[in-house]
Scaffold this motif. Structure first.
Motif, PDB file in Angstrom:
ATOM      1  N   LEU A 167       0.808  -1.223   0.000  1.00 22.57           N
ATOM      2  CA  LEU A 167       0.000   0.000   0.000  1.00 22.57           C
ATOM      3  C   LEU A 167       0.844   1.277   0.000  1.00 22.57           C
ATOM      4  N   ARG A 202     -15.100  -7.034   8.531  1.00 22.42           N
ATOM      5  CA  ARG A 202     -13.865  -6.316   8.851  1.00 22.42           C
ATOM      6  C   ARG A 202     -12.929  -6.240   7.633  1.00 22.42           C
ATOM      7  N   THR A 240     -11.300  -2.258   3.435  1.00 20.78           N
ATOM      8  CA  THR A 240     -10.310  -1.657   2.525  1.00 20.78           C
ATOM      9  C   THR A 240     -10.851  -1.574   1.101  1.00 20.78           C
ATOM     10  N   GLN A 252     -13.623   0.996   0.819  1.00 17.88           N
ATOM     11  CA  GLN A 252     -13.083   2.364   0.728  1.00 17.88           C
ATOM     12  C   GLN A 252     -12.627   2.678  -0.686  1.00 17.88           C
ATOM     13  N   LYS A 260      -5.126   7.811   3.474  1.00 16.68           N
ATOM     14  CA  LYS A 260      -4.902   6.661   4.358  1.00 16.68           C
ATOM     15  C   LYS A 260      -3.773   6.932   5.340  1.00 16.68           C
ATOM     16  N   HIS A 307      -6.358  -2.848  14.020  1.00 13.01           N
ATOM     17  CA  HIS A 307      -5.933  -3.951  14.875  1.00 13.01           C
ATOM     18  C   HIS A 307      -5.778  -3.402  16.290  1.00 13.01           C
ATOM     19  N   HIS A 318      -6.023   2.035  11.331  1.00 13.04           N
ATOM     20  CA  HIS A 318      -6.066   2.572   9.980  1.00 13.04           C
ATOM     21  C   HIS A 318      -6.983   3.788  10.083  1.00 13.04           C
ATOM     22  N   GLU A 373       2.418  -0.977  10.044  1.00 12.12           N
ATOM     23  CA  GLU A 373       2.582  -2.304   9.418  1.00 12.12           C
ATOM     24  C   GLU A 373       2.738  -2.258   7.909  1.00 12.12           C
TER      25      GLU A 373
HETATM   26  C1  MLT Z   1      -6.243  -3.825   6.995  1.00  9.99           C
HETATM   27  O1  MLT Z   1      -5.987  -4.017   8.177  1.00  9.99           O
HETATM   28  O2  MLT Z   1      -7.381  -4.077   6.529  1.00  9.99           O
HETATM   29  C2  MLT Z   1      -5.156  -3.396   6.095  1.00  9.99           C
HETATM   30  O3  MLT Z   1      -3.964  -3.096   6.708  1.00  9.99           O
HETATM   31  C3  MLT Z   1      -5.488  -2.617   4.894  1.00  9.99           C
HETATM   32  C4  MLT Z   1      -5.813  -1.156   5.087  1.00  9.99           C
HETATM   33  O4  MLT Z   1      -5.168  -0.458   5.852  1.00  9.99           O
HETATM   34  O5  MLT Z   1      -6.679  -0.673   4.384  1.00  9.99           O
END
Ligand code: MLT
Ligand code: FAD
Ligand code: ZN
Length: 468
Positions: free
Chosen positions: A74, A330, A334, A337, A345, A380, A387, A426
């Motif tokens: 990304l 969950r 991504t 979006q 982001k 997370h 994010h 990450e």
């Molecule tokens: C996530 O946890 O879904 C990913 O790292 C991807 C994101 O950040 O969009």
């Protein structure tokens, strides 16, 4: 074809070379379509010997090499520049599982193995390979190692770095370092593998790795809990960790706005709770004994949190299909979006104890500057990794809104710095954050990174313009 490409063709053969524009396109543009490069050629070696041969030619001719795995990164790390002079080296043909040792709990895989295939190979041997992320159907283990990917199992099993025991790497001069050791203890000097893990292809090409495996849990069960605020999500985390310890293998938070994006762009989605709430937490419990035991564990966590007024509503999956449906809520954020249009982001981490305070303070600052933006906050939570994305008002075309990106990012990253956090938890730096990191990382750390780069890649041919 240029002389360099002719020489490379002699190493990899016709099957290992793509030079026409249409064939190169999938490798030239990133997943989000934010970075478009123009490679001199896409080179697809089939063995470590071929990678070494290609890198030797590149070193001799001072040709830049950009490694690429599944191209799901990304930060634009696996994309060449637009000069038409850089070689894109794709590892996707190197996709063999070389060995599984269930007693040593290790799997030896080539860099181009798709993550989901590694998980399946481990499962076939009755073991768990716990790295898990939304892009696992395309991302390669070499890319996971090179970005030190995180994902949804970090709070129990660690980042990719923690799962790696040994590496095989083609160095920047074409020499092969065989460090494929499957040892859990080896204190014989500097742990060299950790230089290449998370280096995003700037120090060498990872060609294979020995990765850790774990016993396969008897059951993995999920539940979705609705909470009123990130503070309450953290209180729920404390209860879950106290009650379940290592059995807690997933703890992800997403806001109601994230859920509404998933519902909008994945019309088949069914929301698990009848009434909508401000935030949701997906909890996963892995149990070594049975599904019944996992169920009683998750129900006990939710019961205590409900009694304390922390959880407002909750549902526990009744079968595997419901487990998958919950994870999809969950993991589709991504993609949802992306369909909604561009957004700014941010992949940040702060100490878990300060996450709620960080969200409140940063949201307030953003709203002062841009009252109508839509916050797409998820992540997370069990790892302190958010994010923290910002989408424009619905009526503003995304490309117009993106003119505000730099200002918004400044607000977010300065706030992260005040909370002693990281501006890349990450996803790495790639080309996206190469300049940005100079503002936040101590000068001495940047200088030490430059010295490592100069020592391992003195000609500067490995993925120039990325990371440092
Ligand atoms: C996530 O946890 O879904 C990913 O790292 C991807 C994101 O950040 O969009
Ligand atoms: P690429 O994109 O091909 O490359 C990434 C970087 O690694 C580049 O700098 C490249 O040059 C380098 N590289 C690749 N292979 C090698 C090699 N063999 N040797 C040396 N350098 C190499 N990331 C997370 O951490 N957690 C998530 O939860 C997560 N979820 C995601 C969900 C979606 C839907 C998407 C699209 C992405 C997600 N990502 C996530 C980001 C991405 O999947 C990871 O960064 C992944 O590790 C990249 O793997 P890849 O094979 O696609 O690497
Ligand atoms: Zn993530």
């Amino acid at each position: 074809m240029s002389v360099i490409v002719d020489r490379i063709a002699a190493v990899v053969g016709a099957a290992g070379l793509v030079t026409e524009a249409a064939g190169m396109e999938p490798y030239a543009i990133d997943w989000r379509k934010r970075y478009a490069g123009r490679p001199l050629a896409v080179v697809r070696p089939a063995s470590v010997r071929e990678v070494a041969g290609v890198i030797k030619i590149c070193a001799e001719t001072r040709t830049a090499v950009v490694p690429q795995g599944g191209n799901t990164g990304l930060q634009g790390g696996g994309i060449t520049d637009a000069s038409g002079t850089q070689i894109l080296l794709s590892t996707t043909r190197m996709n063999r599982v070389r060995a599984i040792d269930p007693v040593n709990n290790t799997i030896t895989v080539e860099a181009g193995c798709v993550l989901a295939e590694v998980q399946r190979a481990a499962e076939a041997a009755g073991r768990l390979f716990p790295l898990s992320l939304g892009a696992e159907g395309s991302a390669n283990i070499g890319g996971n190692l090179s970005t030190n990917a995180g994902g949804t199992g970090v709070l129990r099993y660690g980042n990719t770095r923690d799962l790696a025991l040994g590496l095989e790497v083609v160095l920047a001069d074409g020499e092969v370092w065989d460090g494929l050791r499957g040892l859990r203890k080896d204190n014989t000097g500097y742990d060299l593998k950790h230089l290449f893990i998370g280096a995003e292809g700037t120090l060498g090409v990872i060609t294979a790795a020995v990765m850790k495996l774990y016993p396969m849990p008897a059951a993995r069960l999920t539940g979705i809990a609705a909470v009123g605020s990130p503070e309450d999500a953290i209180r729920l985390l404390e209860i879950a960790q106290r009650q379940s310890g290592d059995a807690l293998t997933g703890f992800e938070m997403f806001s109601d706005f994230c859920l509404s994006l998933v519902v909008k762009h994945f019309p088949a989605t069914r929301t698990p709770l009848r009434v909508r709430h401000p935030q949701y937490v997906l909890i996963e419990i892995s149990d070594a004994r049975s599904e019944e035991s996992a169920r009683s564990e998750i129900e006990s966590v939710l019961a205590e949190a409900m009694e304390a007024g922390i959880v407002l509503d909750a549902v526990v999956a009744q079968n595997l299909a419901q487990v998958e449906t919950m994870w999809a809520l969950r993991e589709n954020i991504t993609e949802a979006q992306r369909h909604e249009g561009q957004n700014v982001k941010h992949d940040v981490s702060v100490p878990i104890s300060r996450i709620a305070e960080f969200i409140a303070a940063t949201d307030a600052e953003i709203r002062r500057a841009h009252p109508d933006v839509r916050m797409v906050t998820f992540g997370h939570l069990g790892d302190g990794n958010l994010h923290y994305n910002v989408a424009g008002p619905q009526e503003v075309p995304p490309d117009v809104f993106m003119r505000e990106a730099a200002g918004l990012t400044r607000i977010v990253h300065d706030s992260v710095a005040r909370f002693n956090g990281s501006i890349s938890a990450e996803h790495g730096l790639g080309q996206a954050k190469r300049e940005e990191i100079r503002r936040y990382k101590p000068a001495l750390e940047l200088e030490l990174m430059r010295r490592v780069k100069a020592a391992l890649d003195p000609l500067g041919i490995m993925n120039p313009g990325k990371v440092i």
